[in-house]
Structure formats: structure tokens, C-alpha cells
Design a protein around this motif. Structure first.
Motif, PDB file in Angstrom:
ATOM      1  N   SER A 130      -7.087   3.057   6.150  1.00 51.15           N
ATOM      2  CA  SER A 130      -7.620   1.892   5.302  1.00 51.15           C
ATOM      3  C   SER A 130      -9.069   1.691   5.276  1.00 51.15           C
ATOM      4  O   SER A 130      -9.622   0.629   4.892  1.00 51.15           O
ATOM      5  N   MET A 140      -2.848  -4.123  -5.819  1.00 45.14           N
ATOM      6  CA  MET A 140      -3.355  -2.755  -5.659  1.00 45.14           C
ATOM      7  C   MET A 140      -4.187  -2.626  -7.003  1.00 45.14           C
ATOM      8  O   MET A 140      -3.535  -2.841  -8.108  1.00 45.14           O
ATOM      9  N   GLU A 152       0.935  -1.364  -0.157  1.00 44.31           N
ATOM     10  CA  GLU A 152       0.112   0.238   0.073  1.00 44.31           C
ATOM     11  C   GLU A 152       0.785   1.215   0.023  1.00 44.31           C
ATOM     12  O   GLU A 152       0.695   2.441  -0.706  1.00 44.31           O
ATOM     13  N   ARG A 192      -5.891  -1.812  -2.004  1.00 40.16           N
ATOM     14  CA  ARG A 192      -5.525  -3.132  -1.886  1.00 40.16           C
ATOM     15  C   ARG A 192      -6.668  -4.038  -1.920  1.00 40.16           C
ATOM     16  O   ARG A 192      -7.537  -4.055  -1.265  1.00 40.16           O
TER      17      ARG A 192
END
Length: 347
Positions: A320, A146, A118, A151
Motif C-alpha cells: 500500500s 480506484m 483494491e 485507492r
């Protein structure tokens, strides 16, 4: 300032970064080979304290700590299980809560390779691409997919390229299966094979170099020293690993058709551009669309990349939130990067 820990099978890399993700302090410790998760947590704490001291602050002065860990990471609870390349680490261990209690700051745990990949999408070699495969070559072999800087997690385990079967009925892997890519290219598997070969009389300087440089394992630097000396056995083992990596990476590209492959990890970084060129060449015979191969690049964040990526976990709760994943994942592979309270565990 934030702390970041890259937890690997042979080393623990700690950094302290500022709000621009620049490293202002760092430290490295060998990963314990004996004991259990508690001993690893102590080594992590010591490395972080040393990195914070180098940055001119105490660990309690950090705004947060991120850890990139191998194994099955449940970031909601901060636990790690089945970290097979770490000593006696099979059952879930509350790594996040342990570190949060020690330092009194929020701790977030993420998958080591996924977190590093990431970061490459945002800060490193993956920036120009809408899609790429991260292939991390170290103690094990890990990966991350990715897409538009997100992701892909699938049901919680997407990107596990190290456990792609490249040979039916092949070499035994630590996961219990046979023929996995990691069984041929993972540094731990390569060391086990080298030790067996030495007992059978194979001639190699690998273990002399290991002792000469003060290591008790065949680290990436030991392999590089052996290659520098043109050790025939080491060259044979690296070539075997590169052929396996080429087959695995090409097969993944055939399936998901990404624009690029980014190579990282301890061995990937150590062997550098020449190693990347050899992996690129090893991929070509296995590509279905061979006239339009993907770009293959070396990680730009280098040896500190995993720790820098881990520090990014602690940057903000939103880091995230937009991962490409379903709302419900299997509990043993879930990865939500939830903040941990230093007083009460998951919050």
C-alpha cells in the motif's frame, strides 16, 4: 502462506492463501453479537486456527496475517475504533497487537471494504479499468474509489458512499446522522426496520426462515431464502434498498465520472447478477450523462474476496505504499498499513 480475515457484522471469514493468492484453507465463524472487541478477537483467532488446520499448517507457520476490518482503522498502530456493526466497539482496540501476540507473526490491519476493492483492481472485475467505484452491500454499505489501481483516500475517509445523504431529514443512521444511504440499504438497518414492522403486524417469513436456518440475524442467505419464497415484505425491502443504492451510486458517478462500478459485499454477492442488473437499472434515472452510463459488474472474487484481499495485506510492505493519499491524515482515519511486530506492536 498468509492468513486473511474478513471481519463483518454477521460473519468472520478466514482463509489461508499461497504465494499465488490461491485459497488452500478456509473457515467461517459467526461474529459475536455480545461482549466486546476481546470476544471478537477470540472468534477471529479461532477461525484463523481452523483455516490454518485445513491448510495443513499451524497459524505460527504463516508468514503474516492481514485483517480487513470495519470501523475507523489506524493501520500504523493496528487499532480499530467506532466499528458500529460489532458489539460494544467504540473505543480504539489494539486488534493487530492482540493477534500478533497470540500467533507470533506480523499482522496488518486495513479497512475491510477498501482492501477488498483494491484486490478487485488487481485480481478481479476492476482489472480492465483505469477508474472504478467499488460498492459493497452488506451489513453496512461501503465503498472505494480506484484510480490507476490506487485507492483514493482523500484526507483519510474517501469512498464512504454509505454515508452519502440521499434524503434530507431521512431515516436515522447508526452514524447519528439522517438520510444516509446505509440507513436504507445496509442489512443491519433493514433488519431493524423489519423487526419494527413485524411488531406492528407486518406479515413476513423472514424471521421464521432465520430460525429455520440456524441464524440469529437476518443474514444475506436469509434474505435470499425469503426472496426465493416470494415473501412480499422481503421483496419490498430489497426493492427499497436497490432504489437507494441506485441513487447513491449514480450520484457518486456524477461527481467522479468513473468508468465502472463493481458490486460486492454479502448481499451484493448473494443476489448476484440479477441484483447487479437491478442496481444498474436503478442508477439510470439519476445519471447526469445518461447516454453513456458506466459499466456495472459483480465482484469476481466472490464471497471469499474480502478474506483473500486481507491476506494480500500481509504479502509485502510495499503493498500500500503507493496509495493516492496526502502525507498527513487525520489521526482517527489514517490508514498506512504499517507492519506490526508480534512482540512490540507498531514497528
Amino acid at each position: 502462506m498468509r492468513g486473511g480475515i474478513d471481519l463483518g457484522g454477521t460473519k468472520i471469514q478466514a482463509v489461508v492463501v499461497d504465494d499465488g493468492d490461491s485459497v488452500v484453507g478456509q473457515a467461517r465463524r459467526s461474529t459475536p453479537r455480545h461482549g466486546g472487541p476481546e470476544d471478537v478477537a477470540v472468534a477471529i483467532s479461532e477461525a484463523l486456527e481452523e483455516a490454518a488446520k485445513a491448510a495443513g499448517i499451524g497459524p505460527e507457520g504463516l508468514t503474516g496475517i492481514g485483517v480487513g476490518s470495519p470501523g475507523h482503522v489506524d493501520a500504523t498502530t493496528g487499532t480499530v475504533a467506532e466499528a458500529r456493526n460489532l458489539p460494544n466497539w467504540s473505543e480504539p482496540f489494539p486488534l493487530g497487537e492482540t493477534l500478533a501476540s497470540r500467533f507470533g507473526v506480523p499482522v496488518r490491519i486495513g479497512n475491510d471494504v477498501g482492501t477488498a476493492v483494491e484486490a478487485e483492481a488487481v485480481l478481479g472485475a476492476g482489472r480492465p479499468f483505469r477508474s472504478f467505484l467499488g460498492l459493497w452491500w452488506g451489513t453496512g454499505v461501503g465503498g472505494g474509489i480506484m484510480v490507476d489501481r490506487h485507492r483514493w483516500l482523500g484526507r483519510g475517509a474517501a469512498g464512504e458512499i454509505g454515508h452519502m445523504v440521499i434524503k434530507l431529514g431521512g431515516a436515522k443512521c447508526t452514524c447519528g446522522r439522517r438520510g444516509c444511504l446505509e440507513a436504507y440499504a445496509g442489512r443491519a438497518a433493514m433488519e431493524r426496520r423489519a423487526r419494527r414492522a413485524q411488531k406492528r403486524g407486518a406479515q413476513t417469513r423472514l424471521f421464521e426462515l432465520m430460525e429455520k436456518h440456524g441464524h440469529d440475524q437476518l443474514t444475506s442467505s436469509v434474505w435470499q431464502h425469503a426472496l426465493d419464497e416470494h415473501d412480499a415484505y422481503a421483496e419490498k425491502m430489497i426493492e427499497r434498498a436497490i432504489r437507494a443504492l441506485g441513487a447513491g451510486a449514480a450520484s457518486a458517478v456524477n461527481l467522479i465520472d468513473v468508468e465502472a462500478v463493481v458490486i460486492g459485499g454479502g448481499l451484493g454477492t448473494r443476489l448476484g447478477e440479477p441484483g447487479v442488473a437491478r442496481i444498474r437499472e436503478a442508477m439510470l434515472p439519476h445519471l447526469f450523462v445518461s447516454d453513456k452510463p458506466p459499466d456495472v459488474f459483480l465482484s469476481e472474487l466472490g464471497d471469499l474476496g474480502g478474506a483473500i484481499a486481507a491476506a494480500r495485506l500481509a504479502a509485502a510492505p510495499s503493498y500500500s505504499e503507493s496509495l493516492v493519499a496526502p502525507t498527513t491524515l487525520r489521526s482517527d482515519r489514517r490508514e498506512s498499513h504499517q507492519l506490526l511486530s508480534p512482540m512490540s506492536g507498531a514497528s
